[in-house]
Scaffold this motif. Sequence first.
Motif, PDB file in Angstrom:
ATOM      1  N   LEU A  19       0.876  -1.279   0.074  1.00 45.08           N
ATOM      2  CA  LEU A  19       0.160  -0.089   0.036  1.00 45.08           C
ATOM      3  C   LEU A  19       0.643   1.264  -0.111  1.00 45.08           C
ATOM      4  N   SER A  20       1.744   1.445   0.674  1.00 41.31           N
ATOM      5  CA  SER A  20       3.058   2.102   0.953  1.00 41.31           C
ATOM      6  C   SER A  20       4.084   2.448   1.064  1.00 41.31           C
ATOM      7  N   GLY A  21       5.703   2.204   0.445  1.00 37.37           N
ATOM      8  CA  GLY A  21       6.677   1.964   0.614  1.00 37.37           C
ATOM      9  C   GLY A  21       7.750   3.234   1.169  1.00 37.37           C
ATOM     10  N   TYR A  22       7.783   3.890  -0.149  1.00 40.85           N
ATOM     11  CA  TYR A  22       9.068   5.403   0.165  1.00 40.85           C
ATOM     12  C   TYR A  22       7.683   6.608  -0.213  1.00 40.85           C
ATOM     13  N   ARG A  23       8.266   7.332   0.973  1.00 42.33           N
ATOM     14  CA  ARG A  23       6.720   8.658   0.513  1.00 42.33           C
ATOM     15  C   ARG A  23       7.999   9.557   0.236  1.00 42.33           C
ATOM     16  N   SER A  24       8.232  10.455  -0.995  1.00 41.35           N
ATOM     17  CA  SER A  24       8.882  11.459  -0.728  1.00 41.35           C
ATOM     18  C   SER A  24       8.637  12.956   0.010  1.00 41.35           C
ATOM     19  N   PRO A  25       8.849  13.329   0.856  1.00 44.74           N
ATOM     20  CA  PRO A  25       8.130  14.939   1.815  1.00 44.74           C
ATOM     21  C   PRO A  25       6.982  15.471   1.437  1.00 44.74           C
ATOM     22  N   GLN A  26       6.896  15.537  -0.145  1.00 40.31           N
ATOM     23  CA  GLN A  26       5.533  16.359  -0.551  1.00 40.31           C
ATOM     24  C   GLN A  26       3.902  14.972  -0.198  1.00 40.31           C
ATOM     25  N   THR A  27       4.472  14.166  -1.003  1.00 39.92           N
ATOM     26  CA  THR A  27       3.410  13.076  -0.563  1.00 39.92           C
ATOM     27  C   THR A  27       3.301  13.241   0.649  1.00 39.92           C
ATOM     28  N   ASN A  28       4.222  12.826   1.359  1.00 45.23           N
ATOM     29  CA  ASN A  28       4.062  12.794   2.990  1.00 45.23           C
ATOM     30  C   ASN A  28       3.364  14.428   3.918  1.00 45.23           C
ATOM     31  N   ALA A  29       3.588  15.366   3.743  1.00 43.33           N
ATOM     32  CA  ALA A  29       2.931  16.706   3.661  1.00 43.33           C
ATOM     33  C   ALA A  29       1.690  16.340   3.297  1.00 43.33           C
ATOM     34  N   MET A  30       1.521  16.257   1.741  1.00 41.63           N
ATOM     35  CA  MET A  30       0.049  15.556   1.352  1.00 41.63           C
ATOM     36  C   MET A  30      -0.676  15.186   2.057  1.00 41.63           C
ATOM     37  N   LEU A  31      -0.330  13.979   2.562  1.00 39.89           N
ATOM     38  CA  LEU A  31      -1.515  12.506   3.629  1.00 39.89           C
ATOM     39  C   LEU A  31      -1.318  13.033   4.875  1.00 39.89           C
ATOM     40  N   ARG A  32      -0.232  13.738   5.171  1.00 43.43           N
ATOM     41  CA  ARG A  32      -0.731  14.143   7.219  1.00 43.43           C
ATOM     42  C   ARG A  32      -1.653  15.888   6.648  1.00 43.43           C
ATOM     43  N   SER A  33      -1.587  16.356   5.961  1.00 42.41           N
ATOM     44  CA  SER A  33      -2.908  17.696   5.657  1.00 42.41           C
ATOM     45  C   SER A  33      -4.361  16.431   5.551  1.00 42.41           C
ATOM     46  N   ARG A  34      -4.357  15.414   5.908  1.00 40.11           N
ATOM     47  CA  ARG A  34      -5.576  14.677   5.638  1.00 40.11           C
ATOM     48  C   ARG A  34      -5.936  13.903   6.764  1.00 40.11           C
ATOM     49  N   ALA A  38       2.789  10.530  10.290  1.00 41.93           N
ATOM     50  CA  ALA A  38       3.535  11.073  11.329  1.00 41.93           C
ATOM     51  C   ALA A  38       4.747  11.858  10.067  1.00 41.93           C
ATOM     52  N   LYS A  39       4.727  13.797  11.029  1.00 43.18           N
ATOM     53  CA  LYS A  39       5.444  14.488   9.744  1.00 43.18           C
ATOM     54  C   LYS A  39       6.850  13.432  10.211  1.00 43.18           C
ATOM     55  N   ASN A  40       7.307  12.853  11.091  1.00 46.23           N
ATOM     56  CA  ASN A  40       8.926  12.457  10.792  1.00 46.23           C
ATOM     57  C   ASN A  40       8.398  11.085  10.443  1.00 46.23           C
ATOM     58  N   SER A  41       7.505  10.879   9.174  1.00 48.54           N
ATOM     59  CA  SER A  41       7.361   9.652   8.720  1.00 48.54           C
ATOM     60  C   SER A  41       8.555   8.129   7.954  1.00 48.54           C
ATOM     61  N   LEU A  42       8.981   7.451   9.179  1.00 51.08           N
ATOM     62  CA  LEU A  42       9.991   6.236   8.061  1.00 51.08           C
ATOM     63  C   LEU A  42       9.065   6.366   7.264  1.00 51.08           C
ATOM     64  N   HIS A  43       8.544   6.131   6.862  1.00 48.21           N
ATOM     65  CA  HIS A  43       8.019   6.345   4.909  1.00 48.21           C
ATOM     66  C   HIS A  43       9.191   7.271   4.300  1.00 48.21           C
ATOM     67  N   VAL A  44       9.486   7.851   4.817  1.00 48.79           N
ATOM     68  CA  VAL A  44      10.137   9.241   3.848  1.00 48.79           C
ATOM     69  C   VAL A  44      11.379   8.932   4.173  1.00 48.79           C
ATOM     70  N   LYS A  45      12.563   8.068   4.775  1.00 50.91           N
ATOM     71  CA  LYS A  45      13.882   7.498   5.554  1.00 50.91           C
ATOM     72  C   LYS A  45      13.465   6.061   4.156  1.00 50.91           C
ATOM     73  N   GLY A  46      12.269   5.539   3.417  1.00 52.13           N
ATOM     74  CA  GLY A  46      12.633   4.080   3.006  1.00 52.13           C
ATOM     75  C   GLY A  46      12.347   3.651   4.314  1.00 52.13           C
ATOM     76  N   GLN A  47      12.565   3.669   5.220  1.00 52.96           N
ATOM     77  CA  GLN A  47      12.306   2.702   6.576  1.00 52.96           C
ATOM     78  C   GLN A  47      11.143   2.190   6.865  1.00 52.96           C
ATOM     79  N   ALA A  48       9.507   1.991   5.967  1.00 52.83           N
ATOM     80  CA  ALA A  48       8.397   1.488   6.165  1.00 52.83           C
ATOM     81  C   ALA A  48       7.915   1.310   5.283  1.00 52.83           C
ATOM     82  N   ALA A  49       6.814   0.027   5.415  1.00 50.91           N
ATOM     83  CA  ALA A  49       5.755  -0.417   4.605  1.00 50.91           C
ATOM     84  C   ALA A  49       4.664  -0.875   5.220  1.00 50.91           C
TER      85      ALA A  49
END
Length: 207
Positions: free
Chosen positions: A131-146, A151-162
């Motif tokens: 469903l979700s692997g890497y997230r760019s900062p832009q994508t994470n910010a968009m999802l966070r607004s919804r 998380a603001k410092n999601s491990l998805h942004v670091k390529g450490q989560a799935a």
Amino acid sequence: MTPSCNITSKGRLRGENQMTIDSSTSMSRRALLGAFAATALTAAPTLSNAAGFLRGGGDIRRIRMYSGRTGERIDMIYWIEGKYVPEAVREINHFMRDWRTDGVKSMDLRTIDIMSAAHNLLDASEPYMLLSGYRSPQTNAMLRSRSRGVAKNSLHVKGQAADLRLASRSVSQVARAAQACKGGGVGKYSRSNFVHMDCGVVRTWGR
């Protein structure tokens, strides 16, 4: 020897960050290694009997996933006899890219190992749905607004989560298998039918 792989993809590899194949990090590798030598299970192990499946090590590690977003599938042997296969890791990085921006990041191999080990313990025949692997900062910010759950410092942004789903296993079963690896964070999202796995601090949440 070249590994036997079966890959189906609709896209070509794009530019990537520098890969780090040497993953000699602080994570508890000893626990994870044994998960690849686990015998077949029809359901995820409980934490009380997980130790029996966390001994020894396997000769190969394999990851199987498909993406409903891109239509791509991957069935990849990415580790053979103590070494990661660079070509396989590149394919995994591409598969787990941010599909919204097409951004690719080198995924932390500790997370891939947790995913693979958990799948091994579950003895499931079908691949994970990613469903979700890497997230760019832009994508994470968009999802966070919804959603407050991002998380603001999601491990998805670091390529450490799935975020993953298995059709033949419940959220609780998948989560228990991931927890048995004792390699990072495991979040249960039963309403949305997926499990979050990461290689951060060992912790659990959700229901």
